[in-house]
Design an enzyme around this catalytic site. Structure first.
Site, PDB file in Angstrom:
ATOM      1  CE1 TYR A  91      -3.358  -2.706   0.313  1.00 32.89           C
ATOM      2  CE2 TYR A  91      -3.808  -2.006   2.559  1.00 32.89           C
ATOM      3  CZ  TYR A  91      -4.094  -2.811   1.474  1.00 32.89           C
ATOM      4  OH  TYR A  91      -5.124  -3.721   1.557  1.00 32.89           O
ATOM      5  N   GLY A 250     -12.991   3.284  -5.530  1.00 29.63           N
ATOM      6  CA  GLY A 250     -13.937   3.784  -4.549  1.00 29.63           C
ATOM      7  C   GLY A 250     -15.378   3.599  -4.988  1.00 29.63           C
ATOM      8  CB  THR A 252     -17.143   5.221  -8.986  1.00 31.28           C
ATOM      9  OG1 THR A 252     -16.973   3.841  -9.337  1.00 31.28           O
ATOM     10  CG2 THR A 252     -15.839   5.738  -8.396  1.00 31.28           C
TER      11      THR A 252
END
Length: 325
Positions: A91, A250, A252
């Site tokens: 990450y 995300g 969307t």
């Protein structure tokens, strides 16, 4: 109707009644679960994947998150009672690493009750491009040691083996089990797996959690698997529970009418409804919503106190079951 003499009434009485401070949400409102029986965590945690960058995660050209903002989000999460953080060495964005941010914001020393879960398997090179998964004991040990170095710890609370494909996990999970015996890892979990993977791993060492993609309308075929984990005392930790099909980008996609209706009934957001639905699937469900926005963080933690009615759960369950697998 009773009236009040305007000449004697306190003109600020109404304001005092309506402006009383609202208690801040706290992650303990979601309940607790003990990972492995000895690591108690509040059921609303924090996922660090979105922390190193703005916008889409896990891409080479991501725009780095402001460092002070990212660390402020982590500190606020702990202030709100979050004591379960999910992270990984892969990450990162240019200039920002989730593990390094966690270490800088919360280490020295870490809170006594903080549980940090990480994962190994996937690998990215220094440019951010994906490289070959770690499949050998040596490669997995190197990833474990990198997580230890980045987080500044002498052991990792929980390490999930991230799996891609149907291949046997015996050799890889066995390598992690040896590191557990050596004291580098306290507990082991699995990510992105099938029930067959879980059964195979449990023949080697205890499994304390399963991380799979799951949420309203996402993988309804996992219902029996989710229940099975609970029956075995294994935490089920969904990822993309809010983002759904949006995954790394995300949330969307347009939201369903049913989710919007439930949200409106509770003066909540669709994201909060999705978190609440996740937690309602069993006491062993742990939510790890991630964000780099302090306001979204507060809303995510507050979702742990949202109680859905039986009728609302039935409505959302229908949305979930009717979704394409």
């Amino acid at each position: 109707m009773t009236t009040t003499d305007s000449t004697t009434a306190d003109p600020t009485a109404t304001d005092k009644a309506t402006t009383a401070p609202v208690p801040a949400p706290h992650a303990s409102d979601s309940g607790t679960w003990a990972l492995g029986g000895d690591l108690p965590v509040n059921r609303v945690g924090f996922g660090a994947m979105r922390l190193p960058q703005h916008g889409e995660a896990l891409v080479a050209n991501a725009v780095p998150m402001d460092r002070d903002r990212a660390m402020a989000v982590l500190r606020k999460a702990v202030d709100l009672g979050v004591n379960h953080i999910d992270t990984a060495a892969f990450y990162f964005s240019p200039l920002r690493s989730a593990n390094e941010l966690i270490n800088s914001a919360l280490g020295g020393p870490y809170p006594d009750d903080l549980v940090i879960t990480t994962k190994v398997g996937p690998a990215r090179d220094a440019s951010g491009a994906w490289s070959e998964h770690a499949r050998t004991p040596a490669a997995l040990r190197a990833q474990v040691e990198e997580n230890l170095r980045q987080l500044g710890r002498d052991h990792l609370d929980v390490v999930n083996l991230r799996v891609v494909g149907p291949d046997s996990v015996a050799e890889r999970f066995g390598a992690l089990a040896e590191l557990r015996e050596a004291g580098l890892i306290r507990h082991l979990g699995l990510s992105n797996i099938t029930p067959a993977h879980l059964a195979e791993a449990r023949e080697i060492a205890p499994v304390v959690c399963v991380q799979n993609m799951y949420g309203i309308g996402v993988r309804p075929e996992y219902e029996e698997f989710v229940r099975h984990c609970g029956e075995q005392g294994i935490a089920f930790v969904p990822f993309y529970a809010i983002a759904a099909a949006g995954r790394e980008t995300g949330a969307t996609a347009p939201e369903s009418e049913e989710v919007l209706a439930v949200a409106a009934a509770h003066d909540a957001t669709p994201a909060q409804v999705r978190i609440a639905w996740t937690l309602h699937q069993g006491p062993h469900l742990l939510a790890i919503p991630g964000t780099g926005d302090p306001a979204h963080l507060t809303a995510n933690v507050a979702a742990g106190a949202l109680r859905l009615t039986r009728e609302e759960l039935e409505l959302l369950d229908r949305v979930h079951r009717n979704a394409e697998a």
